[in-house]
Scaffold this active site. Structure first.
Site, mmCIF file in Angstrom:
data_model
loop_
_atom_site.group_PDB
_atom_site.id
_atom_site.type_symbol
_atom_site.label_atom_id
_atom_site.label_comp_id
_atom_site.label_asym_id
_atom_site.label_seq_id
_atom_site.Cartn_x
_atom_site.Cartn_y
_atom_site.Cartn_z
ATOM 1 N N ARG A 9 -4.377 -2.005 -11.963
ATOM 2 C CA ARG A 9 -3.454 -2.766 -11.113
ATOM 3 C C ARG A 9 -2.019 -2.221 -11.246
ATOM 4 O O ARG A 9 -1.483 -1.608 -10.351
ATOM 5 C CB ARG A 9 -3.511 -4.259 -11.509
ATOM 6 C CG ARG A 9 -2.887 -5.214 -10.498
ATOM 7 C CD ARG A 9 -1.379 -5.281 -10.529
ATOM 8 N NE ARG A 9 -0.848 -5.721 -11.823
ATOM 9 C CZ ARG A 9 0.444 -5.680 -12.126
ATOM 10 N NH1 ARG A 9 1.331 -5.239 -11.261
ATOM 11 N NH2 ARG A 9 0.862 -6.066 -13.325
ATOM 12 N N ASP A 10 -1.438 -2.375 -12.413
ATOM 13 C CA ASP A 10 -0.036 -1.992 -12.592
ATOM 14 C C ASP A 10 0.138 -0.480 -12.466
ATOM 15 O O ASP A 10 1.137 0.007 -11.940
ATOM 16 C CB ASP A 10 0.448 -2.451 -13.981
ATOM 17 C CG ASP A 10 1.950 -2.642 -14.027
ATOM 18 O OD1 ASP A 10 2.618 -2.351 -13.028
ATOM 19 O OD2 ASP A 10 2.461 -3.069 -15.084
ATOM 20 N N HIS A 201 3.839 -7.286 -22.487
ATOM 21 C CA HIS A 201 3.552 -6.208 -21.528
ATOM 22 C C HIS A 201 4.805 -5.330 -21.469
ATOM 23 O O HIS A 201 5.819 -5.743 -20.916
ATOM 24 C CB HIS A 201 3.239 -6.907 -20.197
ATOM 25 C CG HIS A 201 3.141 -6.063 -18.980
ATOM 26 N ND1 HIS A 201 2.083 -6.159 -18.105
ATOM 27 C CD2 HIS A 201 3.960 -5.135 -18.427
ATOM 28 C CE1 HIS A 201 2.263 -5.333 -17.097
ATOM 29 N NE2 HIS A 201 3.394 -4.697 -17.262
ATOM 30 N N HIS A 203 6.816 -1.570 -20.739
ATOM 31 C CA HIS A 203 6.824 -0.253 -20.083
ATOM 32 C C HIS A 203 7.588 0.710 -20.998
ATOM 33 O O HIS A 203 8.530 0.313 -21.677
ATOM 34 C CB HIS A 203 7.476 -0.349 -18.705
ATOM 35 C CG HIS A 203 6.553 -0.929 -17.676
ATOM 36 N ND1 HIS A 203 5.957 -0.178 -16.694
ATOM 37 C CD2 HIS A 203 6.076 -2.188 -17.523
ATOM 38 C CE1 HIS A 203 5.165 -0.958 -15.962
ATOM 39 N NE2 HIS A 203 5.219 -2.183 -16.445
ATOM 40 N N CYS A 234 6.518 0.194 -11.127
ATOM 41 C CA CYS A 234 6.582 -0.979 -10.261
ATOM 42 C C CYS A 234 7.270 -0.573 -8.975
ATOM 43 O O CYS A 234 8.380 -0.045 -9.003
ATOM 44 C CB CYS A 234 7.354 -2.115 -10.930
ATOM 45 S SG CYS A 234 7.610 -3.512 -9.817
ATOM 46 N N ASN A 243 3.323 1.862 -18.046
ATOM 47 C CA ASN A 243 3.117 0.916 -19.152
ATOM 48 C C ASN A 243 2.995 1.690 -20.454
ATOM 49 O O ASN A 243 2.769 2.896 -20.458
ATOM 50 C CB ASN A 243 1.797 0.174 -18.964
ATOM 51 C CG ASN A 243 1.755 -0.613 -17.684
ATOM 52 O OD1 ASN A 243 1.489 -0.067 -16.625
ATOM 53 N ND2 ASN A 243 2.022 -1.890 -17.771
HETATM 54 N N1 COA Z 1 -2.342 -11.486 0.536
HETATM 55 C C1 COA Z 1 -2.530 -11.138 1.829
HETATM 56 N N2 COA Z 1 -1.794 -11.637 2.837
HETATM 57 C C2 COA Z 1 -0.829 -12.529 2.513
HETATM 58 C C3 COA Z 1 -0.593 -12.923 1.213
HETATM 59 C C4 COA Z 1 -1.396 -12.365 0.177
HETATM 60 N N3 COA Z 1 -1.236 -12.697 -1.097
HETATM 61 N N4 COA Z 1 0.408 -13.804 1.192
HETATM 62 C C5 COA Z 1 0.801 -13.971 2.465
HETATM 63 N N5 COA Z 1 0.051 -13.201 3.273
HETATM 64 C C6 COA Z 1 0.121 -13.084 4.730
HETATM 65 C C7 COA Z 1 0.221 -14.430 5.384
HETATM 66 O O1 COA Z 1 -1.068 -14.962 5.597
HETATM 67 C C8 COA Z 1 0.932 -14.103 6.675
HETATM 68 O O2 COA Z 1 0.040 -13.497 7.570
HETATM 69 P P1 COA Z 1 0.090 -13.839 9.141
HETATM 70 O O3 COA Z 1 1.432 -13.368 9.576
HETATM 71 O O4 COA Z 1 -1.044 -13.056 9.682
HETATM 72 O O5 COA Z 1 -0.059 -15.327 9.196
HETATM 73 C C9 COA Z 1 1.910 -13.003 6.237
HETATM 74 O O6 COA Z 1 1.327 -12.407 5.061
HETATM 75 C C10 COA Z 1 3.286 -13.529 5.903
HETATM 76 O O7 COA Z 1 3.166 -14.602 4.973
HETATM 77 P P2 COA Z 1 4.359 -15.026 3.988
HETATM 78 O O8 COA Z 1 3.919 -16.211 3.218
HETATM 79 O O9 COA Z 1 5.636 -15.111 4.772
HETATM 80 O O10 COA Z 1 4.411 -13.812 2.970
HETATM 81 P P3 COA Z 1 5.498 -12.657 2.841
HETATM 82 O O11 COA Z 1 5.451 -11.760 4.026
HETATM 83 O O12 COA Z 1 6.794 -13.276 2.473
HETATM 84 O O13 COA Z 1 4.922 -11.807 1.607
HETATM 85 C C11 COA Z 1 3.977 -11.466 -0.556
HETATM 86 C C12 COA Z 1 4.839 -12.365 0.329
HETATM 87 C C13 COA Z 1 4.164 -11.904 -1.984
HETATM 88 C C14 COA Z 1 2.530 -11.600 -0.150
HETATM 89 C C15 COA Z 1 4.399 -10.003 -0.368
HETATM 90 O O14 COA Z 1 5.784 -9.898 -0.596
HETATM 91 C C16 COA Z 1 3.675 -9.037 -1.296
HETATM 92 O O15 COA Z 1 2.485 -8.786 -1.161
HETATM 93 N N6 COA Z 1 4.394 -8.405 -2.234
HETATM 94 C C17 COA Z 1 3.853 -7.416 -3.116
HETATM 95 C C18 COA Z 1 4.267 -7.714 -4.509
HETATM 96 C C19 COA Z 1 3.714 -6.712 -5.488
HETATM 97 O O16 COA Z 1 2.602 -6.251 -5.398
HETATM 98 N N7 COA Z 1 4.537 -6.363 -6.476
HETATM 99 C C20 COA Z 1 4.131 -5.484 -7.521
HETATM 100 C C21 COA Z 1 3.311 -6.179 -8.554
HETATM 101 S S1 COA Z 1 4.179 -7.375 -9.505
HETATM 102 ZN ZN ZN Z 2 4.245 -3.844 -15.547
#
Ligand code: COA
Ligand code: ZN
Length: 299
Positions: A9-10, A201, A203, A234, A243
């Site tokens: 994942r990370d 955890h 890095h 990240c 990590n």
């Molecule tokens: N998985 C898949 N789709 C998701 C989701 C998830 N966890 N959370 C929200 N969505 C979808 C919603 O269903 C919506 O879809 P639609 O437009 O078809 O209805 C759309 O995304 C927007 O929803 P919203 O609640 O406004 O989410 P967002 O666009 O603000 O995104 C996250 C929020 C957290 C899902 C997004 O920022 C993200 O995936 N970030 C990645 C973070 C990451 O991986 N960081 C590194 C690891 S820590």
């Molecule tokens: Zn990390």
């Protein structure tokens, strides 16, 4: 000591080469075969933002069907938790940043908004027969705000406890922690939250990963995250690198006489195979040097 492998994942979320689902599953199976007791196999985030993990459902389902090792998945919100549970996740961890700016960049919500979902995530997990834990990023420093007050971390640990979560991962997302700071925070967390399980955890961005592990051990911590070969970073923390390398961590614990149940030799082989898949060398030391040679004593 309990070591959780978070590389699938990370690690992978920060690799530019799109890794085939079959290779991820081979990696996860290899990690399990080497004795890793827990593996964070993927995260249920927006696939358009993190295409590397767009196969989360398939990876989790296949890992669950083929392995007996504990697996867990990271989720950024309730929607992610629902997806993970639908795919059969037995354990999930909701990620929230201790720093406001980082949390907004990472999951597009304020810390208060993310915290307000802890109860719903924990309740959904309970209904699905799964356990939920909290992962707190940027506990020791933020790429946007600099220092992070200890209270920002303890507030989230408290909120996790109120939501019924019994385990919290404390992350140094950008590798800025130093051993004194680690000792102080771990000591305070164990004192203030004696019933909570903490996993640290780190890095290795500035070369302090293992030193920080030792400081956490001195403060009584027995659970750590690592990634094979030290891959990772990240996508929302500029300059973040991998990590703490699982191999280096396990080798160090072995040399210190601490049991982990993880075998180093198969991990070295797996790490070399992974370098081929990713198309570049990984930073882990033991991957290059091998285990410490046993020198035959003269009779
Ligand atoms: N998985 C898949 N789709 C998701 C989701 C998830 N966890 N959370 C929200 N969505 C979808 C919603 O269903 C919506 O879809 P639609 O437009 O078809 O209805 C759309 O995304 C927007 O929803 P919203 O609640 O406004 O989410 P967002 O666009 O603000 O995104 C996250 C929020 C957290 C899902 C997004 O920022 C993200 O995936 N970030 C990645 C973070 C990451 O991986 N960081 C590194 C690891 S820590
Ligand atoms: Zn990390």
């Amino acid at each position: 000591m309990h070591v959780c492998e978070v590389g699938p994942r990370d690690g992978l979320q920060n690799e530019t080469v799109l890794v085939a689902t079959s290779d991820k599953l081979r990696l996860i199976a290899g990690l399990a075969a080497a004795g890793l007791p827990e593996i964070e196999v993927t995260s249920f985030v927006r696939p358009d933002l993190i295409p590397q993990l767009a196969d989360a459902e398939e990876v989790l389902r296949t890992a669950l069907a083929t392995l007996s090792t504990r697996v867990r998945a990271l989720v950024p919100n309730l929607r992610g938790a629902e997806r993970a549970l639908q795919a059969g996740a037995p354990a999930l961890l909701q990620v929230i940043g201790a720093s406001e700016t980082f949390n907004r960049k990472n999951v597009r919500r304020s810390v208060a908004e993310s915290s307000s979902e802890l109860h719903a995530v924990a309740a959904a997990a309970r209904r699905g027969g799964a356990t939920a834990m909290l992962s707190v990023s940027t506990c020791f420093g933020c790429p946007y705000e600099g220092d992070v007050p200890v209270e920002a971390v303890t507030r989230l640990v408290e909120a996790a406890g109120r939501a019924g979560m019994l385990r919290v991962e404390i992350c140094d997302t950008i590798g800025v922690a130093n051993p004194r700071q680690v000792y102080a925070l771990c000591e305070q967390l164990r004192r203030e939250f004696p019933d909570m399980r903490f996993e640290l955890h780190f890095h290795d961005t500035r070369g302090l990963g293992l030193a920080n592990v030792v400081a956490a051990i001195d403060a009584g911590i027995v659970e750590f995250a690592g990634s094979l070969g030290g891959m990772g970073g990240c996508p929302f923390a500029p300059g973040a690198t991998g990590n703490v390398c699982t191999l280096d961590l396990v080798n160090m614990l072995n040399e210190m006489g601490v049991r982990t149940g993880v075998r180093v030799e198969p991990l070295i082989e797996l790490g070399r195979w992974l370098e081929g898949v990713l198309g570049h060398r990984l930073p882990g030391h033991v991957l290059r040097a091998g285990v410490q040679p046993v020198v035959a004593k003269e009779s």
